[in-house]
Write an enzyme that holds these catalytic residues in place. Structure first.
Site, PDB file in Angstrom:
ATOM      1  N   GLY A  77      -1.302  -5.566  -2.548  1.00  0.00           N
ATOM      2  CA  GLY A  77      -0.188  -4.869  -1.905  1.00  0.00           C
ATOM      3  C   GLY A  77      -0.022  -5.400  -0.502  1.00  0.00           C
ATOM      4  O   GLY A  77      -0.996  -5.848   0.109  1.00  0.00           O
ATOM      5  N   GLN A 113       2.586  -5.226   8.192  1.00  0.00           N
ATOM      6  CA  GLN A 113       1.456  -6.155   8.181  1.00  0.00           C
ATOM      7  C   GLN A 113       1.879  -7.597   8.458  1.00  0.00           C
ATOM      8  O   GLN A 113       1.040  -8.439   8.770  1.00  0.00           O
ATOM      9  CB  GLN A 113       0.738  -6.109   6.823  1.00  0.00           C
ATOM     10  CG  GLN A 113       0.036  -4.800   6.565  1.00  0.00           C
ATOM     11  CD  GLN A 113      -0.705  -4.847   5.257  1.00  0.00           C
ATOM     12  OE1 GLN A 113      -0.150  -4.588   4.209  1.00  0.00           O
ATOM     13  NE2 GLN A 113      -1.988  -5.215   5.303  1.00  0.00           N
ATOM     14  N   CYS A 150      -8.169  -3.906   2.915  1.00  0.00           N
ATOM     15  CA  CYS A 150      -6.849  -4.110   3.504  1.00  0.00           C
ATOM     16  C   CYS A 150      -6.779  -5.512   4.094  1.00  0.00           C
ATOM     17  O   CYS A 150      -7.720  -5.936   4.772  1.00  0.00           O
ATOM     18  CB  CYS A 150      -6.616  -3.074   4.602  1.00  0.00           C
ATOM     19  SG  CYS A 150      -5.014  -3.216   5.397  1.00  0.00           S
ATOM     20  N   LEU A 151      -5.687  -6.224   3.839  1.00  0.00           N
ATOM     21  CA  LEU A 151      -5.541  -7.571   4.386  1.00  0.00           C
ATOM     22  C   LEU A 151      -5.513  -7.556   5.916  1.00  0.00           C
ATOM     23  O   LEU A 151      -5.753  -8.579   6.546  1.00  0.00           O
ATOM     24  CB  LEU A 151      -4.261  -8.228   3.857  1.00  0.00           C
ATOM     25  CG  LEU A 151      -4.274  -8.633   2.373  1.00  0.00           C
ATOM     26  CD1 LEU A 151      -2.901  -9.122   1.935  1.00  0.00           C
ATOM     27  CD2 LEU A 151      -5.327  -9.701   2.106  1.00  0.00           C
ATOM     28  N   HIS A 198      -1.705   3.578  -0.217  1.00  0.00           N
ATOM     29  CA  HIS A 198      -2.239   2.750   0.879  1.00  0.00           C
ATOM     30  C   HIS A 198      -1.098   2.052   1.628  1.00  0.00           C
ATOM     31  O   HIS A 198      -1.062   2.061   2.864  1.00  0.00           O
ATOM     32  CB  HIS A 198      -3.214   1.725   0.282  1.00  0.00           C
ATOM     33  CG  HIS A 198      -3.758   0.745   1.272  1.00  0.00           C
ATOM     34  ND1 HIS A 198      -5.087   0.692   1.630  1.00  0.00           N
ATOM     35  CD2 HIS A 198      -3.154  -0.239   1.988  1.00  0.00           C
ATOM     36  CE1 HIS A 198      -5.267  -0.265   2.533  1.00  0.00           C
ATOM     37  NE2 HIS A 198      -4.110  -0.854   2.755  1.00  0.00           N
ATOM     38  N   GLU A 199      -0.159   1.474   0.884  1.00  0.00           N
ATOM     39  CA  GLU A 199       0.935   0.728   1.522  1.00  0.00           C
ATOM     40  C   GLU A 199       1.897   1.677   2.235  1.00  0.00           C
ATOM     41  O   GLU A 199       2.408   1.358   3.309  1.00  0.00           O
ATOM     42  CB  GLU A 199       1.685  -0.121   0.489  1.00  0.00           C
ATOM     43  CG  GLU A 199       0.837  -1.144  -0.251  1.00  0.00           C
ATOM     44  CD  GLU A 199      -0.010  -2.018   0.651  1.00  0.00           C
ATOM     45  OE1 GLU A 199       0.413  -2.300   1.792  1.00  0.00           O
ATOM     46  OE2 GLU A 199      -1.112  -2.404   0.230  1.00  0.00           O
ATOM     47  N   HIS A 250       0.823   2.424   5.620  1.00  0.00           N
ATOM     48  CA  HIS A 250       1.140   1.373   6.595  1.00  0.00           C
ATOM     49  C   HIS A 250       2.504   1.612   7.253  1.00  0.00           C
ATOM     50  O   HIS A 250       2.702   1.271   8.417  1.00  0.00           O
ATOM     51  CB  HIS A 250       1.177  -0.001   5.915  1.00  0.00           C
ATOM     52  CG  HIS A 250      -0.164  -0.660   5.786  1.00  0.00           C
ATOM     53  ND1 HIS A 250      -0.955  -0.952   6.872  1.00  0.00           N
ATOM     54  CD2 HIS A 250      -0.856  -1.105   4.705  1.00  0.00           C
ATOM     55  CE1 HIS A 250      -2.081  -1.546   6.453  1.00  0.00           C
ATOM     56  NE2 HIS A 250      -2.041  -1.644   5.139  1.00  0.00           N
TER      57      HIS A 250
HETATM   58 NI    NI Z   1      -3.508  -2.457   3.929  1.00  0.00          NI
END
Ligand code: NI
Length: 162
Positions: A44, A49, A88-89, A130-131, A134
């Site tokens: 995701g 991000q 998480c990236l 999760h997204e 963000h």
């Molecule tokens: Ni993330």
């Protein structure tokens, strides 16, 4: 490819703005986000991000088609929680188990500007939550108990300095 912003970047802490133009520029951005997500081996990726303060994200998990969520709202969550080790990236290498509702219903628009409603469970429900966090400036580490959050972030910072 976009650069992926990591924890500490202001854009990750801001509330993202609603999308108003469902145009070719948005679709091109979404394609680049899919490429960036694949490059980062993510499942995701949310616009903040990659430095874009707007309300959309993409997902790509095994056994599911690639999905686009624009201006998403979670309209229903199950009382039952499920536990899953999240990463998480934007906090590379940091993982921790986190409880979230196991089933959700989300309303959003796709890249063509068509609204849809989706019921999701398992990993897809996890990624969507999760997204969506963000888009509100929330990182998964914010949701951890303080002691675990400190341990995870200390490990992350050590790794970044190494
Ligand atoms: Ni993330």
């Amino acid at each position: 490819m976009f650069d992926i912003y990591t924890i500490g970047a202001e854009v990750l802490r801001a509330k993202a703005e609603a999308v108003t133009d469902f145009d070719d520029a948005l679709r091109a951005t979404l394609q680049t986000m899919f490429d960036t997500m694949q490059w980062g081996h993510g499942i995701g990726l949310a616009a903040p991000q990659v430095g874009i303060g707007q309300r959309f994200f993409v997902t790509s998990i095994d056994d599911d088609k690639p999905r686009v969520f624009i201006n998403p709202e979670i309209v229903l969550t199950s009382p039952e929680l499920s536990s899953y080790e999240e990463g998480c990236l934007s906090i590379p290498g940091a993982y921790a188990k986190l409880d979230r509702p196991g089933l959700i219903k989300v309303q959003a628009w796709n890249e063509k500007g068509r609204p849809f409603t989706l019921e999701a469970e398992g990993l897809l429900a996890r990624v969507i939550q999760h997204e969506l966090d963000h888009l509100n400036g929330v990182l998964f580490t914010d949701r951890l108990p303080e002691r675990i959050r400190e341990r995870v972030l200390t490990q992350y910072e050590k790794r970044m300095r190494a």
